[in-house]
Scaffold this active site. Sequence first.
Site, PDB file in Angstrom:
ATOM      1  N   LYS A  50      -2.387  16.041  -7.347  1.00 30.97           N
ATOM      2  CA  LYS A  50      -1.547  16.021  -8.547  1.00 30.97           C
ATOM      3  C   LYS A  50      -0.701  17.297  -8.642  1.00 30.97           C
ATOM      4  CE  LYS A  50      -2.565  12.011 -10.421  1.00 30.97           C
ATOM      5  NZ  LYS A  50      -1.543  10.955 -10.521  1.00 30.97           N
TER       6      LYS A  50
ATOM      7  N   ASP B  68       0.876  -1.171   0.000  1.00 25.22           N
ATOM      8  CA  ASP B  68       0.000   0.000   0.000  1.00 25.22           C
ATOM      9  C   ASP B  68       0.916   1.224   0.000  1.00 25.22           C
ATOM     10  OD1 ASP B  68      -1.612   2.152   0.565  1.00 25.22           O
ATOM     11  OD2 ASP B  68      -2.757   1.130   2.135  1.00 25.22           O
TER      12      ASP B  68
ATOM     13  N   TYR C 164      -8.172  15.297  -6.091  1.00 26.29           N
ATOM     14  CA  TYR C 164      -7.305  14.819  -7.178  1.00 26.29           C
ATOM     15  C   TYR C 164      -6.425  15.968  -7.694  1.00 26.29           C
ATOM     16  CZ  TYR C 164      -6.035  12.167 -11.400  1.00 26.29           C
ATOM     17  OH  TYR C 164      -5.353  11.509 -12.398  1.00 26.29           O
TER      18      TYR C 164
ATOM     19  N   THR D  55      -8.671   3.294 -19.065  1.00 27.49           N
ATOM     20  CA  THR D  55      -8.421   2.423 -17.907  1.00 27.49           C
ATOM     21  C   THR D  55      -9.647   2.436 -17.001  1.00 27.49           C
ATOM     22  OG1 THR D  55      -7.583   4.165 -16.486  1.00 27.49           O
ATOM     23  CG2 THR D  55      -5.961   3.087 -17.916  1.00 27.49           C
TER      24      THR D  55
ATOM     25  N   ASN E  48       3.266   5.648 -10.331  1.00 25.33           N
ATOM     26  CA  ASN E  48       2.072   5.622 -11.183  1.00 25.33           C
ATOM     27  C   ASN E  48       0.782   5.426 -10.384  1.00 25.33           C
ATOM     28  OD1 ASN E  48       0.401   4.835 -13.713  1.00 25.33           O
ATOM     29  ND2 ASN E  48       0.375   2.966 -12.459  1.00 25.33           N
TER      30      ASN E  48
HETATM   31  P1  NAP Z   1      -6.316   2.408 -12.661  1.00 27.01           P
HETATM   32  O1  NAP Z   1      -6.534   1.477 -13.780  1.00 27.01           O
HETATM   33  O2  NAP Z   1      -7.418   2.682 -11.713  1.00 27.01           O
HETATM   34  O3  NAP Z   1      -5.009   1.883 -11.857  1.00 27.01           O
HETATM   35  C1  NAP Z   1      -4.610   2.490 -10.652  1.00 27.01           C
HETATM   36  C2  NAP Z   1      -3.501   1.672 -10.052  1.00 27.01           C
HETATM   37  O4  NAP Z   1      -3.082   2.293  -8.826  1.00 27.01           O
HETATM   38  C3  NAP Z   1      -3.924   0.252  -9.735  1.00 27.01           C
HETATM   39  O5  NAP Z   1      -2.906  -0.645 -10.103  1.00 27.01           O
HETATM   40  C4  NAP Z   1      -4.089   0.283  -8.217  1.00 27.01           C
HETATM   41  O6  NAP Z   1      -3.808  -0.986  -7.662  1.00 27.01           O
HETATM   42  C5  NAP Z   1      -3.004   1.286  -7.838  1.00 27.01           C
HETATM   43  N1  NAP Z   1      -3.212   1.832  -6.499  1.00 27.01           N
HETATM   44  C6  NAP Z   1      -4.211   2.622  -6.064  1.00 27.01           C
HETATM   45  N2  NAP Z   1      -4.076   2.887  -4.764  1.00 27.01           N
HETATM   46  C7  NAP Z   1      -2.949   2.238  -4.353  1.00 27.01           C
HETATM   47  C8  NAP Z   1      -2.289   2.105  -3.119  1.00 27.01           C
HETATM   48  N3  NAP Z   1      -2.740   2.707  -1.996  1.00 27.01           N
HETATM   49  N4  NAP Z   1      -1.155   1.372  -3.063  1.00 27.01           N
HETATM   50  C9  NAP Z   1      -0.681   0.752  -4.174  1.00 27.01           C
HETATM   51  N5  NAP Z   1      -1.260   0.841  -5.366  1.00 27.01           N
HETATM   52  C10 NAP Z   1      -2.397   1.572  -5.463  1.00 27.01           C
HETATM   53  O7  NAP Z   1      -5.874   3.828 -13.182  1.00 27.01           O
HETATM   54  P2  NAP Z   1      -4.828   4.321 -14.293  1.00 27.01           P
HETATM   55  O8  NAP Z   1      -5.596   5.156 -15.247  1.00 27.01           O
HETATM   56  O9  NAP Z   1      -3.970   3.225 -14.798  1.00 27.01           O
HETATM   57  O10 NAP Z   1      -3.978   5.333 -13.393  1.00 27.01           O
HETATM   58  C11 NAP Z   1      -2.585   5.301 -13.245  1.00 27.01           C
HETATM   59  C12 NAP Z   1      -2.079   6.710 -12.978  1.00 27.01           C
HETATM   60  O11 NAP Z   1      -2.325   7.540 -14.101  1.00 27.01           O
HETATM   61  C13 NAP Z   1      -2.745   7.406 -11.790  1.00 27.01           C
HETATM   62  O12 NAP Z   1      -1.775   8.121 -11.061  1.00 27.01           O
HETATM   63  C14 NAP Z   1      -3.707   8.377 -12.452  1.00 27.01           C
HETATM   64  O13 NAP Z   1      -4.000   9.469 -11.623  1.00 27.01           O
HETATM   65  C15 NAP Z   1      -2.908   8.748 -13.670  1.00 27.01           C
HETATM   66  N6  NAP Z   1      -3.686   9.328 -14.762  1.00 27.01           N
HETATM   67  C16 NAP Z   1      -4.638   8.589 -15.390  1.00 27.01           C
HETATM   68  C17 NAP Z   1      -5.371   9.159 -16.419  1.00 27.01           C
HETATM   69  C18 NAP Z   1      -6.438   8.392 -17.156  1.00 27.01           C
HETATM   70  O14 NAP Z   1      -7.118   8.987 -18.006  1.00 27.01           O
HETATM   71  N7  NAP Z   1      -6.620   7.092 -16.915  1.00 27.01           N
HETATM   72  C19 NAP Z   1      -5.121  10.486 -16.805  1.00 27.01           C
HETATM   73  C20 NAP Z   1      -4.137  11.216 -16.138  1.00 27.01           C
HETATM   74  C21 NAP Z   1      -3.415  10.629 -15.124  1.00 27.01           C
HETATM   75  P3  NAP Z   1      -4.579  -1.637  -6.427  1.00 27.01           P
HETATM   76  O15 NAP Z   1      -5.975  -1.117  -6.439  1.00 27.01           O
HETATM   77  O16 NAP Z   1      -4.441  -3.100  -6.714  1.00 27.01           O
HETATM   78  O17 NAP Z   1      -3.796  -1.216  -5.228  1.00 27.01           O
END
Ligand code: NAP
Length: 251
Positions: free
Chosen positions: A157, A60, A153, A188, A87
């Site tokens: 960020k 975590d 958020y 995602t 990430n």
């Molecule tokens: P996602 O599919 O929801 O994946 C999020 C990941 O973060 C999961 O692997 C989750 O794993 C992990 N996570 C969350 N809380 C955690 C914790 N306390 N400890 C360890 N791991 C944790 O989202 P994603 O889109 O791939 O997001 C990845 C990054 O990209 C994030 O920082 C997000 O803010 C950023 N981002 C995404 C977008 C977009 O459009 N998707 C745009 C801009 C930025 P577990 O739940 O298994 O812990």
Amino acid sequence: MDDFNGKTVFITGASRGIGAATAREFAESGANVVLVARSSAAINELAADIGPTALAIACDISQYADVEAAMSAAVAKFDSLDVVINNAGVIEPISALATSDPVAWGQAIDINLKGVYYGMRAAMPIMQAAGRGTIITISSGAAHNALEGWSHYCASKAGAAMLTTSAHLEGAGAGLRVMGLSPGTVATKMQREIKASGINAVSLMEWEDHIPPSWVAKAMMWMCTADSDEFLGQEIALRDESIRARIGLTA
Ligand code: NAP
């Protein structure tokens, strides 16, 4: 770093989405990958699929002791720490600031902001001692623009973007490469949660408007090469067509 053979890449949030795609991309290029997330079943499955060059560590990232232990385990297993990708992140709880739950709001900060700090805090002494290392933190347009329902958020960020600037200031002299990556919108689970909320313009976007996670992974591979050195200490925007062209990404 154009050759990833034998390099160790530590990826938080590797259980799905951008993190899982990034793990696959680096592993295919010969890197050892350390998969970190809370969902142990998902990271164990991904590690088994990748093979012996992958190590899954349930962690975590909002707990510093967990992050420090995971990084130590990574170095013990693969003998180096070359890239850390901050990430992991959450978009929930999407809520108007005036009615937000203070505890849940703080938990998002613990993950999105303190989790990034913890990643840097644990990695920097190891990398500074080695005289090299790359730290990439996933940022967002929300770091620089307020969006309704996303105060937690946006604030987290924005803070994480400042951590990139701070780590660059303090780490560049010791050979560290520190950068942020704003990916645009990516297909995602996080975007599914945003869509379900129905709040603000991002939730109204079509699924086809989002880029695939593999594009973000490819961008990070490029960020580990000297070709991206002009962006050290800065944030790269993947919406920028000139950046996409340099990485070789086309729609
Ligand atoms: P996602 O599919 O929801 O994946 C999020 C990941 O973060 C999961 O692997 C989750 O794993 C992990 N996570 C969350 N809380 C955690 C914790 N306390 N400890 C360890 N791991 C944790 O989202 P994603 O889109 O791939 O997001 C990845 C990054 O990209 C994030 O920082 C997000 O803010 C950023 N981002 C995404 C977008 C977009 O459009 N998707 C745009 C801009 C930025 P577990 O739940 O298994 O812990």
